[in-house]
Design a protein around this motif. Structure first.
Motif, PDB file in Angstrom:
ATOM      1  N   ILE A 160     -50.627 -27.279  18.527  1.00 31.70           N
ATOM      2  CA  ILE A 160     -51.419 -26.061  18.416  1.00 31.70           C
ATOM      3  C   ILE A 160     -52.553 -26.051  19.441  1.00 31.70           C
ATOM      4  CG2 ILE A 160     -53.075 -24.842  16.934  1.00 31.70           C
ATOM      5  CD1 ILE A 160     -51.209 -25.648  14.558  1.00 31.70           C
ATOM      6  N   ARG A 219     -55.817 -20.285  14.503  1.00 29.30           N
ATOM      7  CA  ARG A 219     -55.529 -21.681  14.164  1.00 29.30           C
ATOM      8  C   ARG A 219     -54.917 -21.780  12.763  1.00 29.30           C
ATOM      9  NH1 ARG A 219     -59.836 -23.709  15.943  1.00 29.30           N
ATOM     10  NH2 ARG A 219     -59.096 -24.796  17.818  1.00 29.30           N
ATOM     11  N   GLU A 220     -55.435 -21.018  11.813  1.00 28.61           N
ATOM     12  CA  GLU A 220     -54.880 -21.023  10.460  1.00 28.61           C
ATOM     13  C   GLU A 220     -53.468 -20.463  10.435  1.00 28.61           C
ATOM     14  OE1 GLU A 220     -59.016 -20.527   7.879  1.00 28.61           O
ATOM     15  OE2 GLU A 220     -57.976 -18.754   8.658  1.00 28.61           O
ATOM     16  N   HIS A 234     -51.138 -23.210  11.801  1.00 28.69           N
ATOM     17  CA  HIS A 234     -50.947 -24.313  10.856  1.00 28.69           C
ATOM     18  C   HIS A 234     -50.050 -23.879   9.695  1.00 28.69           C
ATOM     19  CE1 HIS A 234     -53.122 -27.832  12.215  1.00 28.69           C
ATOM     20  NE2 HIS A 234     -54.113 -27.055  12.643  1.00 28.69           N
ATOM     21  N   TYR A 235     -50.165 -22.631   9.303  1.00 29.54           N
ATOM     22  CA  TYR A 235     -49.291 -22.107   8.248  1.00 29.54           C
ATOM     23  C   TYR A 235     -47.830 -22.126   8.703  1.00 29.54           C
ATOM     24  CZ  TYR A 235     -47.067 -18.759   5.087  1.00 29.54           C
ATOM     25  OH  TYR A 235     -46.215 -18.147   4.200  1.00 29.54           O
ATOM     26  N   ARG A 274     -48.964 -32.803   9.935  1.00 35.55           N
ATOM     27  CA  ARG A 274     -50.248 -32.189  10.270  1.00 35.55           C
ATOM     28  C   ARG A 274     -50.770 -32.639  11.631  1.00 35.55           C
ATOM     29  NH1 ARG A 274     -53.437 -27.898   8.203  1.00 35.55           N
ATOM     30  NH2 ARG A 274     -55.517 -28.171   9.066  1.00 35.55           N
ATOM     31  N   GLU A 275     -50.698 -33.939  11.901  1.00 39.02           N
ATOM     32  CA  GLU A 275     -51.231 -34.440  13.165  1.00 39.02           C
ATOM     33  C   GLU A 275     -50.431 -33.916  14.355  1.00 39.02           C
ATOM     34  OE1 GLU A 275     -52.197 -38.706  15.384  1.00 39.02           O
ATOM     35  OE2 GLU A 275     -51.753 -38.664  13.229  1.00 39.02           O
ATOM     36  N   ALA A 282     -46.518 -23.988  11.067  1.00 39.02           N
ATOM     37  CA  ALA A 282     -46.109 -25.387  11.212  1.00 39.02           C
ATOM     38  C   ALA A 282     -45.748 -25.995   9.859  1.00 39.02           C
ATOM     39  CB  ALA A 282     -47.226 -26.185  11.874  1.00 39.02           C
ATOM     40  N   ALA A 283     -46.516 -25.659   8.821  1.00 35.08           N
ATOM     41  CA  ALA A 283     -46.225 -26.183   7.480  1.00 35.08           C
ATOM     42  C   ALA A 283     -44.891 -25.653   6.967  1.00 35.08           C
ATOM     43  CB  ALA A 283     -47.349 -25.808   6.527  1.00 35.08           C
ATOM     44  N   ALA A 313     -48.624 -31.190  14.379  1.00 31.17           N
ATOM     45  CA  ALA A 313     -48.879 -29.753  14.475  1.00 31.17           C
ATOM     46  C   ALA A 313     -50.199 -29.486  15.192  1.00 31.17           C
ATOM     47  CB  ALA A 313     -48.902 -29.135  13.084  1.00 31.17           C
ATOM     48  N   SER A 314     -51.231 -30.241  14.859  1.00 25.34           N
ATOM     49  CA  SER A 314     -52.544 -30.042  15.486  1.00 25.34           C
ATOM     50  C   SER A 314     -52.479 -30.259  16.986  1.00 25.34           C
ATOM     51  CB  SER A 314     -53.575 -30.984  14.866  1.00 25.34           C
ATOM     52  OG  SER A 314     -53.809 -30.663  13.518  1.00 25.34           O
TER      53      SER A 314
END
Length: 264
Positions: free
Chosen positions: A122, A101-102, A105-106, A115-116, A108-109, A118-119
């Motif tokens: 994911i 998950r980390e 998110h990395y 963020r929303e 995606a950033a 991407a979540s």
């Protein structure tokens, strides 16, 4: 279909693309014209130049000569290209000290995905690839197949226009391989172009609209799977695999004849 459209509609276009390392020519004068939404199977023996080609088209390796455009952007403009492409190399680049998950998110950033959003993407992909239960474990404990699935999610999380896949089903069990093949078909239906390199010819036969065969850096054949099969057809049992073997063998024989003709 390749080679039948105007340049404006091409997802991948190369002209005389060449990569040379000293005296060794890895890719020689490669010309490609691949439209949006095409699944292009890129075949060749080990050492034929497939990975070098993919690295050039994803801006990771600079060509010696020629030019190429991906999603309309020249490969000399790295920022423009990487905004539109996803790349899954044979060994996915993941951070072992982070969880799945980390890692995602990395990635995606890096692509400036909110963020929303991407979540949501994911979690959807983690569920689809059966990684949800292991999503918070450090990747260093993952199997090859789990790492492969994580790398694929990272390659598509930003919804690129062109995706380069190098052995995407390597290390996957049949169920996961089926998920990958279904995903490739769905992406192509949405006009995403898939540049697919694999040694599993049944995957190419099932998914590819067009096939290019690279051998010793040269594009020795191109066409639909059915066209390549007909080109090498000897009887009704001819398959894409036997066609591939014959096409590359013919090229080897031509090379030997040329060398013999040049010998004193």
């Amino acid at each position: 279909m390749t080679g039948s459209s105007s340049p404006d509609s091409l997802a991948i276009e190369t002209h005389g693309l060449r990569k040379q390392y000293g005296d060794v020519v890895a890719v020689d004068s490669l010309d490609l014209a691949i439209e949006d939404g095409v699944v292009y199977g890129f075949l060749g023996p080990n050492g034929s130049g497939k990975t070098t080609t993919m690295r050039m088209l994803t801006t990771l390796t600079r060509p010696t000569a020629g030019e190429a455009f991906v999603a309309g952007a020249p490969i000399t403009d790295r920022e423009a290209v990487i905004d539109h492409v996803g790349y899954l190399p044979e060994s996915p680049p993941v951070f072992d000290e982070l969880s799945a998950r980390e890692n995602l998110h990395y990635v995606a950033a890096l692509h400036d995905i909110p963020r929303e959003t991407a979540s949501e993407r994911i979690e959807s992909y983690l569920d689809r690839f059966d990684l949800a239960e292991a999503a918070d474990r450090r990747v260093e404990g993952y199997s090859k197949g789990m790492r492969q699935k994580l790398g694929l999610i990272g390659a598509i999380i930003h919804e690129p226009h062109v995706i380069f896949l190098d052995e995407p089903t390597s290390g996957l069990d049949p169920r996961a391989a089926r998920t990958v093949k279904d995903l490739v078909a769905e992406l192509a239906d949405r006009d995403v172009t898939i540049f697919l390199s694999t040694h599993i010819l049944s995957v190419v036969d099932e998914l590819a609209d067009e096939v290019g065969v690279l051998h010793d850096g040269d594009l020795v054949a191109e066409g639909t799977p059915a066209e390549l099969t007909r080109r090498a057809e000897r009887d009704e049992s001819t398959t894409l695999e036997s066609a591939f073997l014959e096409l590359t063998q013919d090229h080897d024989e031509e090379g030997r004849e040329s060398e013999e003709a040049m010998s004193p």
